[in-house]
Design a protein around this motif. Sequence first.
Motif, PDB file in Angstrom:
ATOM      1  N   GLY A  31      78.991 -86.447   7.756  1.00  0.00           N
ATOM      2  CA  GLY A  31      77.994 -85.611   8.428  1.00  0.00           C
ATOM      3  C   GLY A  31      76.892 -84.862   7.474  1.00  0.00           C
ATOM      4  O   GLY A  31      75.775 -84.990   7.450  1.00  0.00           O
ATOM      5  N   ARG A  32      77.386 -84.797   5.922  1.00  0.00           N
ATOM      6  CA  ARG A  32      76.476 -84.353   5.089  1.00  0.00           C
ATOM      7  C   ARG A  32      75.783 -85.460   4.817  1.00  0.00           C
ATOM      8  O   ARG A  32      74.388 -85.104   4.365  1.00  0.00           O
ATOM      9  N   ILE A  33      75.980 -86.674   4.616  1.00  0.00           N
ATOM     10  CA  ILE A  33      75.292 -87.669   4.277  1.00  0.00           C
ATOM     11  C   ILE A  33      74.008 -87.808   4.929  1.00  0.00           C
ATOM     12  O   ILE A  33      72.898 -88.177   4.781  1.00  0.00           O
ATOM     13  N   ARG A  34      74.309 -87.879   6.519  1.00  0.00           N
ATOM     14  CA  ARG A  34      73.388 -87.776   7.527  1.00  0.00           C
ATOM     15  C   ARG A  34      72.410 -86.816   7.581  1.00  0.00           C
ATOM     16  O   ARG A  34      71.295 -86.878   7.860  1.00  0.00           O
ATOM     17  N   ARG A  35      72.903 -85.616   7.381  1.00  0.00           N
ATOM     18  CA  ARG A  35      72.066 -84.305   7.374  1.00  0.00           C
ATOM     19  C   ARG A  35      71.163 -84.260   6.367  1.00  0.00           C
ATOM     20  O   ARG A  35      69.921 -83.994   6.488  1.00  0.00           O
ATOM     21  N   ARG A  36      71.591 -84.276   5.124  1.00  0.00           N
ATOM     22  CA  ARG A  36      70.819 -84.177   4.002  1.00  0.00           C
ATOM     23  C   ARG A  36      70.398 -85.381   3.306  1.00  0.00           C
ATOM     24  O   ARG A  36      69.476 -85.351   2.415  1.00  0.00           O
ATOM     25  N   GLY A  37      70.881 -86.561   3.632  1.00  0.00           N
ATOM     26  CA  GLY A  37      70.663 -87.738   2.681  1.00  0.00           C
ATOM     27  C   GLY A  37      71.278 -87.944   1.645  1.00  0.00           C
ATOM     28  O   GLY A  37      71.893 -86.967   1.054  1.00  0.00           O
ATOM     29  N   PRO A  38      71.596 -89.164   1.020  1.00  0.00           N
ATOM     30  CA  PRO A  38      72.425 -89.472  -0.102  1.00  0.00           C
ATOM     31  C   PRO A  38      72.024 -88.760  -1.318  1.00  0.00           C
ATOM     32  O   PRO A  38      72.881 -88.325  -1.819  1.00  0.00           O
ATOM     33  N   GLU A  39      70.949 -89.075  -1.620  1.00  0.00           N
ATOM     34  CA  GLU A  39      70.344 -88.469  -2.829  1.00  0.00           C
ATOM     35  C   GLU A  39      70.738 -87.044  -3.194  1.00  0.00           C
ATOM     36  O   GLU A  39      71.250 -86.305  -4.256  1.00  0.00           O
ATOM     37  N   THR A  40      70.528 -85.957  -1.840  1.00  0.00           N
ATOM     38  CA  THR A  40      70.593 -84.527  -2.362  1.00  0.00           C
ATOM     39  C   THR A  40      72.259 -84.338  -2.062  1.00  0.00           C
ATOM     40  O   THR A  40      72.691 -83.726  -2.998  1.00  0.00           O
ATOM     41  N   VAL A  41      73.113 -85.093  -1.625  1.00  0.00           N
ATOM     42  CA  VAL A  41      74.496 -84.807  -1.637  1.00  0.00           C
ATOM     43  C   VAL A  41      74.902 -85.320  -3.030  1.00  0.00           C
ATOM     44  O   VAL A  41      75.915 -84.442  -3.554  1.00  0.00           O
ATOM     45  N   LEU A  42      74.624 -86.248  -3.658  1.00  0.00           N
ATOM     46  CA  LEU A  42      75.122 -86.576  -5.222  1.00  0.00           C
ATOM     47  C   LEU A  42      74.344 -85.614  -5.986  1.00  0.00           C
ATOM     48  O   LEU A  42      75.238 -85.341  -6.908  1.00  0.00           O
ATOM     49  N   VAL A  43      73.045 -85.261  -5.839  1.00  0.00           N
ATOM     50  CA  VAL A  43      72.565 -84.248  -6.850  1.00  0.00           C
ATOM     51  C   VAL A  43      73.637 -83.251  -6.748  1.00  0.00           C
ATOM     52  O   VAL A  43      73.752 -82.375  -7.717  1.00  0.00           O
ATOM     53  N   GLY A  44      73.851 -82.371  -5.662  1.00  0.00           N
ATOM     54  CA  GLY A  44      74.830 -81.383  -5.547  1.00  0.00           C
ATOM     55  C   GLY A  44      76.337 -81.559  -6.195  1.00  0.00           C
ATOM     56  O   GLY A  44      76.788 -80.726  -6.770  1.00  0.00           O
ATOM     57  N   ALA A  45      76.695 -82.859  -5.783  1.00  0.00           N
ATOM     58  CA  ALA A  45      78.203 -83.042  -6.742  1.00  0.00           C
ATOM     59  C   ALA A  45      77.886 -83.009  -8.107  1.00  0.00           C
ATOM     60  O   ALA A  45      78.730 -82.471  -8.708  1.00  0.00           O
ATOM     61  N   ARG A  46      76.772 -83.548  -8.516  1.00  0.00           N
ATOM     62  CA  ARG A  46      76.581 -83.607 -10.200  1.00  0.00           C
ATOM     63  C   ARG A  46      76.416 -82.302 -10.469  1.00  0.00           C
ATOM     64  O   ARG A  46      77.050 -81.852 -11.649  1.00  0.00           O
ATOM     65  N   LYS A  47      75.775 -81.288  -9.811  1.00  0.00           N
ATOM     66  CA  LYS A  47      75.596 -79.962 -10.255  1.00  0.00           C
ATOM     67  C   LYS A  47      77.050 -79.395 -10.401  1.00  0.00           C
ATOM     68  O   LYS A  47      77.230 -78.641 -11.354  1.00  0.00           O
ATOM     69  N   ARG A  48      77.637 -79.445  -9.165  1.00  0.00           N
ATOM     70  CA  ARG A  48      78.841 -78.641  -9.465  1.00  0.00           C
ATOM     71  C   ARG A  48      79.866 -79.341 -10.291  1.00  0.00           C
ATOM     72  O   ARG A  48      80.612 -78.570 -11.198  1.00  0.00           O
ATOM     73  N   ARG A  49      79.852 -80.810 -10.858  1.00  0.00           N
ATOM     74  CA  ARG A  49      80.813 -81.352 -11.851  1.00  0.00           C
ATOM     75  C   ARG A  49      80.319 -80.745 -13.101  1.00  0.00           C
ATOM     76  O   ARG A  49      81.160 -80.374 -14.000  1.00  0.00           O
ATOM     77  N   ASP A  50      78.843 -80.417 -13.179  1.00  0.00           N
ATOM     78  CA  ASP A  50      78.443 -80.039 -14.701  1.00  0.00           C
ATOM     79  C   ASP A  50      79.054 -78.413 -14.893  1.00  0.00           C
ATOM     80  O   ASP A  50      79.304 -78.040 -16.071  1.00  0.00           O
ATOM     81  N   LEU A  51      78.860 -77.695 -13.847  1.00  0.00           N
ATOM     82  CA  LEU A  51      79.287 -76.349 -13.762  1.00  0.00           C
ATOM     83  C   LEU A  51      80.727 -76.185 -14.154  1.00  0.00           C
ATOM     84  O   LEU A  51      81.290 -75.446 -14.824  1.00  0.00           O
TER      85      LEU A  51
END
Length: 53
Positions: A31-51
């Motif tokens: 659902g997230r991938i379809r709503r936001r697009g794959p690149e946005t979801v991956l950027v959010g995951a990278r940001k959380r991992r960096d934090l």
Amino acid sequence: MSLTFLLSAAALVAVLAVFAAILVGGAVYVGRIRRRGPETVLVGARKRRDLRD
């Protein structure tokens, strides 16, 4: 009811709960991938991992 039956039922419920959790998690991810697009979801995951690091 015997102890063996209760343990078997508890194990079955645990396995079904894990299976349901995997399905729900996958549905949320899709659902997230379809709503936001794959690149946005991956950027959010990278940001959380960096934090976290």
